[in-house]
Design a protein around this motif. Sequence first.
Motif, PDB file in Angstrom:
ATOM      1  N   VAL A   1      32.135  27.572 -56.314  1.00  0.00           N
ATOM      2  CA  VAL A   1      31.889  26.206 -55.848  1.00  0.00           C
ATOM      3  C   VAL A   1      30.551  26.134 -55.110  1.00  0.00           C
ATOM      4  CG1 VAL A   1      33.026  26.453 -53.606  1.00  0.00           C
ATOM      5  CG2 VAL A   1      32.945  24.209 -54.706  1.00  0.00           C
ATOM      6  N   ASN A   2      30.092  27.287 -54.599  1.00  0.00           N
ATOM      7  CA  ASN A   2      28.823  27.337 -53.882  1.00  0.00           C
ATOM      8  C   ASN A   2      27.621  27.472 -54.814  1.00  0.00           C
ATOM      9  OD1 ASN A   2      30.042  27.100 -51.348  1.00  0.00           O
ATOM     10  ND2 ASN A   2      30.403  29.300 -51.232  1.00  0.00           N
ATOM     11  N   GLY A   3      27.867  27.536 -56.107  1.00  0.00           N
ATOM     12  CA  GLY A   3      26.774  27.558 -57.064  1.00  0.00           C
ATOM     13  C   GLY A   3      25.782  28.662 -56.783  1.00  0.00           C
ATOM     14  N   MET A   4      24.509  28.286 -56.651  1.00  0.00           N
ATOM     15  CA  MET A   4      23.447  29.246 -56.349  1.00  0.00           C
ATOM     16  C   MET A   4      23.255  29.438 -54.845  1.00  0.00           C
ATOM     17  SD  MET A   4      22.112  30.599 -59.100  1.00  0.00           S
ATOM     18  CE  MET A   4      23.767  30.691 -59.816  1.00  0.00           C
TER      19      MET A   4
ATOM     20  N   TYR B   1      17.199  32.960 -52.034  1.00  0.00           N
ATOM     21  CA  TYR B   1      17.738  34.303 -52.276  1.00  0.00           C
ATOM     22  C   TYR B   1      18.336  34.429 -53.670  1.00  0.00           C
ATOM     23  CZ  TYR B   1      16.955  34.977 -47.317  1.00  0.00           C
ATOM     24  OH  TYR B   1      16.364  35.083 -46.081  1.00  0.00           O
ATOM     25  N   ALA B   2      18.821  33.318 -54.218  1.00  0.00           N
ATOM     26  CA  ALA B   2      19.341  33.357 -55.583  1.00  0.00           C
ATOM     27  C   ALA B   2      18.218  33.668 -56.570  1.00  0.00           C
ATOM     28  CB  ALA B   2      20.008  32.031 -55.938  1.00  0.00           C
TER      29      ALA B   2
ATOM     30  N   ALA C   1      15.556  35.435 -55.967  1.00  0.00           N
ATOM     31  CA  ALA C   1      15.265  36.861 -55.844  1.00  0.00           C
ATOM     32  C   ALA C   1      16.348  37.707 -56.507  1.00  0.00           C
ATOM     33  CB  ALA C   1      15.130  37.235 -54.370  1.00  0.00           C
ATOM     34  N   THR C   2      17.596  37.267 -56.424  1.00  0.00           N
ATOM     35  CA  THR C   2      18.672  37.988 -57.090  1.00  0.00           C
ATOM     36  C   THR C   2      18.485  37.965 -58.600  1.00  0.00           C
ATOM     37  OG1 THR C   2      20.204  37.440 -55.299  1.00  0.00           O
ATOM     38  CG2 THR C   2      21.175  38.109 -57.399  1.00  0.00           C
ATOM     39  N   TRP C   3      18.110  36.791 -59.121  1.00  0.00           N
ATOM     40  CA  TRP C   3      17.824  36.690 -60.558  1.00  0.00           C
ATOM     41  C   TRP C   3      16.683  37.623 -60.937  1.00  0.00           C
ATOM     42  CZ3 TRP C   3      13.190  34.569 -62.645  1.00  0.00           C
ATOM     43  CH2 TRP C   3      13.161  34.528 -64.043  1.00  0.00           C
ATOM     44  N   ALA C   4      15.638  37.652 -60.122  1.00  0.00           N
ATOM     45  CA  ALA C   4      14.502  38.534 -60.400  1.00  0.00           C
ATOM     46  C   ALA C   4      14.942  40.001 -60.405  1.00  0.00           C
ATOM     47  CB  ALA C   4      13.401  38.305 -59.369  1.00  0.00           C
TER      48      ALA C   4
ATOM     49  N   SER D   1      26.451  32.878 -60.716  1.00  0.00           N
ATOM     50  CA  SER D   1      26.956  32.598 -59.371  1.00  0.00           C
ATOM     51  C   SER D   1      28.028  33.607 -58.980  1.00  0.00           C
ATOM     52  CB  SER D   1      27.526  31.178 -59.316  1.00  0.00           C
ATOM     53  OG  SER D   1      28.130  30.923 -58.066  1.00  0.00           O
ATOM     54  N   ALA D   2      28.921  33.930 -59.914  1.00  0.00           N
ATOM     55  CA  ALA D   2      30.020  34.851 -59.611  1.00  0.00           C
ATOM     56  C   ALA D   2      29.498  36.257 -59.327  1.00  0.00           C
ATOM     57  CB  ALA D   2      31.016  34.879 -60.772  1.00  0.00           C
TER      58      ALA D   2
END
Length: 666
Positions: free
Chosen positions: A51-54, A59-60, A62-65, A107-108
């Motif tokens: 429910v919190n999405g990204m 920081y999301a 950077a996580t993707w990177a 997201s998960a």
Amino acid sequence: MAATLIATAPTGSVASTPSPTALPPARPVERLGLTVLLLGTAIAYLWHITVNGMGNNFYAGATWAGSRNWKALLFGSLDPSNFITVDKPPVSQWVMGLSGQLFGFSSASMLIPQALMAVAAVALTYAAVTRATSSRGAGLLAGLVLAVTPVVALMFRFNNPDAVLVLLMTAGGYCTIRALERANGRWLMLAGVALGFAFLAKLLEGLMVLPALGITYLIVAPTTLRNRLWHLIGAAAALIVSAGWYVLLTILWPDSSRPYLAGSTDNSFMDSVLGYNGFGRFLGHTPATGQIALPSGYQTPPGLLQSFNDFGSPGVGRLFAGESGFEISWLVPAALVAFVVVLVSRWSAPRTDQIRGAALIFGLWLITMGGAFSAMKAIEHSYYTLTLAPAAAGMVAVGVHELWRRRDELFGKLGAAVLIVTMGLWAFVVLQRNTDWLPWLRWAIVVPAVVAALGLLVTAIPVTDGWRTLRAKVTTVLVVVGVLAGLGGSTAYAAATLPQAHVGRSPVVGPAKPVETGIAALIHRQTQNFADGGAFTNPQLITMLMSATTKWSAAVDRGSIAAALELTSRTPVIAIGGFAAEDPVPTLEEFQHIVADHQLTYYLVQEMQLPASWKVGGQPGASTPSTSEKPWQVTGKPEIADWVSHHYTATHVGNIAVYDLTPHPN
């Protein structure tokens, strides 16, 4: 769980208390209690976590990177082409990015590790208090208090670095308690390792618990002063090694082949430690909101800047007022009472007393960090108080355990009454600030708490032998009812926090807030939308970035905007100036070199018409200036914007000026 606490807490004097090292085997009810605690925490924190999405786009991104590039993962880069890092060290990104490497970025995969850290933190808090008190019931109470703290329910389902920071600090506290039992230098070195990695999670904030752990070991450890000092030196060495290897890596790795270290003025790790992310935060030398300078003749309304500050003004009351009051303060007054009560109760105990040692760890942790946050001059976020949660939980549990141990004495009854009424009354005060939400709840908490406290005072009246058994049973009921009532406010607010969607830079706890109206609220939402990059997620613009074939698809001011573009286009984007457009990269010369080497396709800048009320001397509520006035380009690097606008032609997507940098400059 309350019955387990009572059953496992011994009675009697300090001298008769069993040694904490002689922890008896767990009974079936205690094993069941721990299973329910950990499983319940896991279910509550994992349920509908997406429910919190990204979460926080910054920081999301950077996580993707990190999920796409190992160097980006190592340094915590904001983009997989490694232009600049996030403005914190990379430990949190290692966890979330590695999860993305293993399971694919989503997201998960980003948020589930955060929730699992909550389970680990609860388990460590349980274990620490259990070891210190020889009571699994006290440990269960400590774990429960931590799990139902609203800021814990908020931040262990979010993707900021605070979750891993607090887990590592809790691990440091647990290892220190283990070290206290037999003056075990190895356990103390493990505490140093935990704090070293906490430093790599959020720099000096990760070391703020260090005084509490070091002072306690120096006082309590059952060995000579010389050995205690040597053990502390060994732990310090372990801390330096566990943090220093990464600092050394950033020094030895050539600057040209790694990302710029955000938050520094000279691309060095230690500059960030001593400046932007260190003492600057406490001395108020960092930008309040990362605001970009307005054109000549305009100024940002002070009220708008203050609206981004949910941490309140410096002072003793900061932790108990505003958003901080809802996030952490529920049991802080009770924890402070418990600290005093335990010190008084164990005053005559030997120097090596483990229960007093635990109280020193949790109490000094709470006081030193709470004091530091209260004195911090920079505008920050209330969720920083997450670092106080393990200390408050542990201190309350140790206090309840100690008072229950002395339940047949006047001191135990009076102390329990004071502790319970403090919990209940403060919960009432906090809930009174949100009277629109469950208005009956504050009364359902304070009435049982006050009745239980008064009942404990009545049980202090001497009785004949025939009534003592009944009095003991009544005391049991009163303590259980009082403690559960005292936890009611925190538990309810944590439960209300869990199902809410939390996104952006400054999430808050509690039930959904009503939508604010008015000009000021509208401007605040628009400004927040800009800061989070919402204005840049136009589908037409995203399609343009997805079609780019260069190393970076675009360059834009501010890390949160670059991250928002990355998350929607899945292309690398240069964050000019880093998080707040304050970092000195790229210079104009560096930017020109990137363009000349055909590594960049688009330069993006938002254009805005500023309200007339923002003019110096403007009146609130005034209309916007005439549309004939030239729109303001929102940029922290005007030299780059000027060079681009003089050599390239802009097209517009909404209010975003898009410059195609692939042709030869004019």
